[in-house]
Design an enzyme around this catalytic site. Structure first.
Site, PDB file in Angstrom:
ATOM      1  N   ARG A 111       0.787  -1.244   0.000  1.00 30.52           N
ATOM      2  CA  ARG A 111       0.000   0.000   0.000  1.00 30.52           C
ATOM      3  C   ARG A 111       0.818   1.293   0.000  1.00 30.52           C
ATOM      4  NH1 ARG A 111      -5.201   0.771   3.259  1.00 30.52           N
ATOM      5  NH2 ARG A 111      -4.076   0.159   5.125  1.00 30.52           N
ATOM      6  N   ASP A 112       2.143   1.175  -0.044  1.00 29.55           N
ATOM      7  CA  ASP A 112       3.001   2.367  -0.193  1.00 29.55           C
ATOM      8  C   ASP A 112       4.204   1.947  -1.021  1.00 29.55           C
ATOM      9  OD1 ASP A 112       2.164   4.788   0.868  1.00 29.55           O
ATOM     10  OD2 ASP A 112       2.552   4.144   2.931  1.00 29.55           O
ATOM     11  N   LEU A 113       3.950   1.176  -2.048  1.00 27.72           N
ATOM     12  CA  LEU A 113       5.064   0.551  -2.769  1.00 27.72           C
ATOM     13  C   LEU A 113       5.691   1.500  -3.809  1.00 27.72           C
ATOM     14  CD1 LEU A 113       6.459  -2.170  -2.498  1.00 27.72           C
ATOM     15  CD2 LEU A 113       5.146  -3.005  -4.438  1.00 27.72           C
TER      16      LEU A 113
END
Ligand SMILES: Nc1ncnc2c1ncn2[C@@H]1O[C@H](COP(=O)(O)OP(=O)(O)O)[C@@H](O)[C@H]1O
Ligand SMILES: [Mg+2]
Length: 255
Positions: free
Chosen positions: A163-165
């Site tokens: 989710r924050d790649l």
């Protein structure tokens, strides 16, 4: 209350106040300050660590998330669990030295995760920032492309989505590429396509200005899918079209 602190660290802390209070009071160099969350580089007995201290997100944040159908992140538990899972999967990530959680009111849970500081590491964002003007060797670029694809695939196949790649969350230290910031990671039995797409779009977006060619992206897709392009099903082609579409949308939103 849950509390774990590596015994080598514990012995450098005092007996009072409580260990949990001491961990929550640690101060160093702030890397990120959000409402209810602080990410810092700290030192204990001359050794560097990173600590994320959560001081409660508040009901407002919880309701805001629920309104959008998202489960809010209310503590450091997420990152702690995800970091351990990464280890078992063989994905290089900072070693965890401590974790603690106190409170039952979801809006006021206080927690921390203490981890290894990857000193002198450089993020993939820093490494690649001049690639457009000064292209790296094919071998180097391909090495990173393959490694990022492999890490992402391993994560997703194990039911985890980050989710924050973004490429800034890959750190290179001593020839090893580490994945960091698992604060928002979700773990399920299987990673649904929409969450795979979201992660891959974040990678697509964050690598748009580093001079990757169409061929580089195809190589990434092949490595992620573990098969040649001509073996991709129609559904898989559509999947990658969505990745591109979402990645480009993110890019436009950030201009
Ligand atoms: N273990 C670590 N070792 C070295 N640097 C780190 C480590 N953890 C975080 N950082 C640095 O701090 C920044 C913020 O940490 P991150 O995990 O991304 O937290 P946040 O959830 O606050 O974004 C990272 O982008 C990286 O530069
Ligand atoms: Mg981050």
């Amino acid at each position: 209350m849950i509390l774990y602190v590596d015994h080598n660290i514990k012995k450098h802390l005092s007996s009072s106040p409580s260990l949990f209070t001491q961990m929550m009071a640690l101060q160093g160099i702030t890397f990120r300050k959000e409402a209810g969350r602080l990410t810092q580089a700290i030192a204990i007995d001359g050794q560097s660590y990173f600590i994320k201290q959560h001081t409660g997100v508040g009901w407002r944040e919880i309701f805001k998330n629920l309104l959008y159908g998202r489960l809010p992140i209310i503590s450091a538990k997420n990152e702690w669990v995800a970091l351990q899972k990464c280890k078992t999967l063989g994905i290089a990530s900072p070693h965890v030295y401590g974790y603690g959680k106190q409170g039952i009111n979801p809006a006021q849970i206080r927690s921390f995760v203490l981890m290894e500081a990857l000193q002198d590491a450089r993020s993939l964002e820093e490494i690649s920032c001049h690639w457009k003007a000064f292209p790296p060797s094919f071998a180097l670029k391909n090495q990173f492309t393959m490694k990022v694809a492999q890490i992402t695939r391993t994560l997703h196949d194990a039911g985890i989505n980050h989710r924050d790649l973004y490429i800034c969350h890959f750190l290179l230290k001593d020839q090893t590429l580490y994945l960091i910031d698992l604060h928002r990671a979700q773990i399920r039995k299987r990673t649904p396509s929409r969450w795979r797409i979201k992660d891959l779009a974040a990678l697509y977006f964050s690598s748009m200005d580093i001079g990757l060619t169409h061929r580089d992206r195809l190589r990434f897709m092949r490595a992620y899918q573990k098969k040649p392009l001509n073996a991709f099903s129609k559904m898989e082609h559509t999947f990658w079209e969505w990745v591109k579409k979402r990645g480009e949308k993110l890019y436009c939103e950030h201009q």
